[in-house]
Write an enzyme that holds these catalytic residues in place. Structure first.
Site, PDB file in Angstrom:
ATOM      1  N   SER A 124      21.228  -3.080  20.383  1.00 43.83           N
ATOM      2  CA  SER A 124      22.514  -2.492  20.021  1.00 43.83           C
ATOM      3  C   SER A 124      22.997  -1.657  21.203  1.00 43.83           C
ATOM      4  O   SER A 124      22.907  -0.431  21.189  1.00 43.83           O
ATOM      5  CB  SER A 124      22.367  -1.622  18.765  1.00 43.83           C
ATOM      6  OG  SER A 124      23.602  -1.102  18.353  1.00 43.83           O
TER       7      SER A 124
ATOM      8  N   GLU B 243      26.950  10.021  21.746  1.00 47.25           N
ATOM      9  CA  GLU B 243      25.548  10.218  21.386  1.00 47.25           C
ATOM     10  C   GLU B 243      24.836   8.872  21.473  1.00 47.25           C
ATOM     11  O   GLU B 243      25.411   7.841  21.114  1.00 47.25           O
ATOM     12  CB  GLU B 243      25.396  10.780  19.962  1.00 47.25           C
ATOM     13  CG  GLU B 243      25.855  12.216  19.811  1.00 47.25           C
ATOM     14  CD  GLU B 243      27.361  12.354  19.732  1.00 47.25           C
ATOM     15  OE1 GLU B 243      27.999  11.462  19.138  1.00 47.25           O
ATOM     16  OE2 GLU B 243      27.896  13.337  20.292  1.00 47.25           O
TER      17      GLU B 243
ATOM     18  N   GLY C  58      25.638  -0.565  22.395  1.00 48.73           N
ATOM     19  CA  GLY C  58      26.679   0.444  22.264  1.00 48.73           C
ATOM     20  C   GLY C  58      26.152   1.828  21.927  1.00 48.73           C
ATOM     21  O   GLY C  58      26.866   2.825  22.105  1.00 48.73           O
TER      22      GLY C  58
ATOM     23  N   PHE D 110       9.699  12.240  17.556  1.00 47.46           N
ATOM     24  CA  PHE D 110       9.122  10.907  17.707  1.00 47.46           C
ATOM     25  C   PHE D 110      10.116  10.021  18.444  1.00 47.46           C
ATOM     26  O   PHE D 110       9.851   9.561  19.543  1.00 47.46           O
ATOM     27  CB  PHE D 110       8.782  10.320  16.333  1.00 47.46           C
ATOM     28  CG  PHE D 110       8.017   9.031  16.399  1.00 47.46           C
ATOM     29  CD1 PHE D 110       6.665   9.032  16.698  1.00 47.46           C
ATOM     30  CD2 PHE D 110       8.648   7.818  16.163  1.00 47.46           C
ATOM     31  CE1 PHE D 110       5.951   7.836  16.766  1.00 47.46           C
ATOM     32  CE2 PHE D 110       7.945   6.626  16.222  1.00 47.46           C
ATOM     33  CZ  PHE D 110       6.592   6.638  16.530  1.00 47.46           C
ATOM     34  N   PHE D 111      11.277   9.802  17.854  1.00 43.07           N
ATOM     35  CA  PHE D 111      12.364   9.160  18.561  1.00 43.07           C
ATOM     36  C   PHE D 111      13.200  10.239  19.245  1.00 43.07           C
ATOM     37  O   PHE D 111      12.987  11.431  19.041  1.00 43.07           O
ATOM     38  CB  PHE D 111      13.225   8.340  17.601  1.00 43.07           C
ATOM     39  CG  PHE D 111      12.487   7.171  17.007  1.00 43.07           C
ATOM     40  CD1 PHE D 111      12.003   6.159  17.812  1.00 43.07           C
ATOM     41  CD2 PHE D 111      12.284   7.085  15.641  1.00 43.07           C
ATOM     42  CE1 PHE D 111      11.325   5.076  17.272  1.00 43.07           C
ATOM     43  CE2 PHE D 111      11.608   6.010  15.084  1.00 43.07           C
ATOM     44  CZ  PHE D 111      11.128   5.005  15.909  1.00 43.07           C
TER      45      PHE D 111
ATOM     46  N   GLU E 134      -2.356   3.913  11.655  1.00 42.66           N
ATOM     47  CA  GLU E 134      -0.961   4.070  12.082  1.00 42.66           C
ATOM     48  C   GLU E 134      -0.014   4.182  10.892  1.00 42.66           C
ATOM     49  O   GLU E 134       1.209   4.098  11.056  1.00 42.66           O
ATOM     50  CB  GLU E 134      -0.552   2.895  12.983  1.00 42.66           C
ATOM     51  CG  GLU E 134      -1.325   2.862  14.297  1.00 42.66           C
ATOM     52  CD  GLU E 134      -0.818   1.800  15.252  1.00 42.66           C
ATOM     53  OE1 GLU E 134       0.172   1.115  14.905  1.00 42.66           O
ATOM     54  OE2 GLU E 134      -1.409   1.651  16.329  1.00 42.66           O
TER      55      GLU E 134
END
Length: 379
Positions: A295, A213, A297, A189-190, A325
């Site tokens: 974010s 990462e 970073g 999903f992500f 959903e």
């Protein structure tokens, strides 16, 4: 293998992204007694029998087994069958293969145009295909069908990235930041990606190769509903995985309305849609409150934030969201003063909520000054 295509794979850029390495040699062709029609509620065409018509397309000649395997993965997720067709070329009839849709598809209004599609949709389609083929192994058809909406959402987010002012910060050149994947991505999903990168230091040197990462997220529309007449705002309460992963004893957060900017949708359209879906509120107007990385970073998430002007007629908590959903939401209308008190106490502890409350604090007097009847509801 020779493959007849009639839709988006006529684009050489998309075909190269999907088929991958190897020669691509097209010739013009037509499929007799067929037409290409715009798919209802979509931007792509489908092919169907149509007596007396001829569907224009290309034959990509001599595709390798490796190229066909990539094409099978790309087309198979969308329910296309595969079979022989006889097309007409400049040299006469020719038996080739084609991906054919299932029966029963509905046509939309108007004709489909490759040039129009390329102008508005080619680059996100290429970016989506490029992401797909970074997976190793490739997802199967069922997995890809489930993953595709987020793959598309990330592709459109990359496509929206635009040059912002650089009056004080460094103005980079093309080779000042080199980035490449360091292995396949993780997540369905992500997306979580290990990357190798090298960038220019302020003194002119280079960082040397670094491995990090990153979370490859999406663009989201964030809306704080505000009633300037009654001086009320509304917050959404829901359980969140981030605080739970941090071992927060209470992962139920108070947030503005928020949602992913869908492919082929503007951030403003997403803001209006999400406010109705989550809170059941029809917005009269949107006031842009800033767009920013959340974010930078470690994440590509980018938020378009708005104040949404609307009627909030009461301060009674109610439920909302779309069951389709998996949303389980409580909606909390409250006075502006109560919201500020919750932010000060730490009960409102999400960045977009605090940010939008402070934005409203700066602009509240002006918004109330032009709202009819606001003086009758003075705090």
């Amino acid at each position: 293998m020779d493959l007849f295509v009639y839709g988006t794979l006529r684009s050489s850029a998309l075909m190269a992204a999907v088929a991958g390495p190897g020669p691509l040699e097209p010739i013009a062709a037509k499929l007799p007694d067929h037409g290409a029609f715009l798919l209802e509620n979509n931007v792509v065409p489908f092919i169907a029998p149509a007596k007396g018509q001829a569907a224009e397309g290309l034959v990509w000649q001599g595709l390798s087994a490796a190229q066909m395997a990539r094409l099978d993965a790309y087309e198979g997720a969308f329910g296309y069958g595969f079979g022989p067709v006889t097309v007409q070329t400049g040299a006469g009839p020719r038996e080739v293969q084609a991906y054919l849709p299932n029966d029963g598809l509905a046509a939309g209004q108007g004709a489909w145009s490759l040039a129009v599609w390329e102008e508005g949709h080619l680059m996100p389609a290429v970016l989506a295909a490029q992401e797909l083929f970074t997976h190793d192994p490739l997802p199967d058809a069922v997995q890809l069908r489930a993953m595709w909406p987020m793959i598309e959402a990330r592709a459109w987010a990359k496509h929206r990235a635009a040059v912002a002012p650089a009056t004080r910060r460094y103005q980079p050149r093309a080779d000042d930041f080199d980035l490449m994947p360091d292995g396949p991505p993780a997540g369905r999903f992500f997306r979580f990606q290990s990357v190798k990168f090298d960038y220019r230091h302020f003194d002119g040197g280079r960082s040397g190769p670094l491995i990090r990462e990153g979370f490859i997220g999406i663009d989201a529309a964030i809306v704080l509903p505000y009633d300037p007449v009654r001086d009320r705002v509304l917050f959404v309460e829901q359980a969140r995985i981030g605080p739970a992963l941090r071992h927060d004893p209470n992962p139920w957060m108070l947030e503005p309305v928020a949602g992913i900017v869908d492919p082929r949708e503007t951030p403003q359209e997403a803001a209006i849609r999400e406010t109705m879906e989550e809170a059941g509120l029809a917005l009269r107007a949107l006031r842009p409150a800033g767009a920013f990385y959340v974010s930078p970073g470690s994440s590509s998430d980018y938020f378009y934030t708005y104040l949404g002007l609307c009627d909030i007629p009461h301060e009674t908590t109610y439920t909302g969201g779309l069951a389709t959903e998996g949303e389980d939401l409580r909606l909390h209308p409250m006075s502006f003063g109560d919201a500020i008190a919750l932010a000060d106490s730490g009960e409102i502890s999400t960045g977009p909520a605090v940010y939008l409350l402070h934005w409203l604090m700066r602009h509240r007097a002006d918004l109330r000054a032009v709202a009819p009847g606001a003086h009758d509801h003075a705090p």
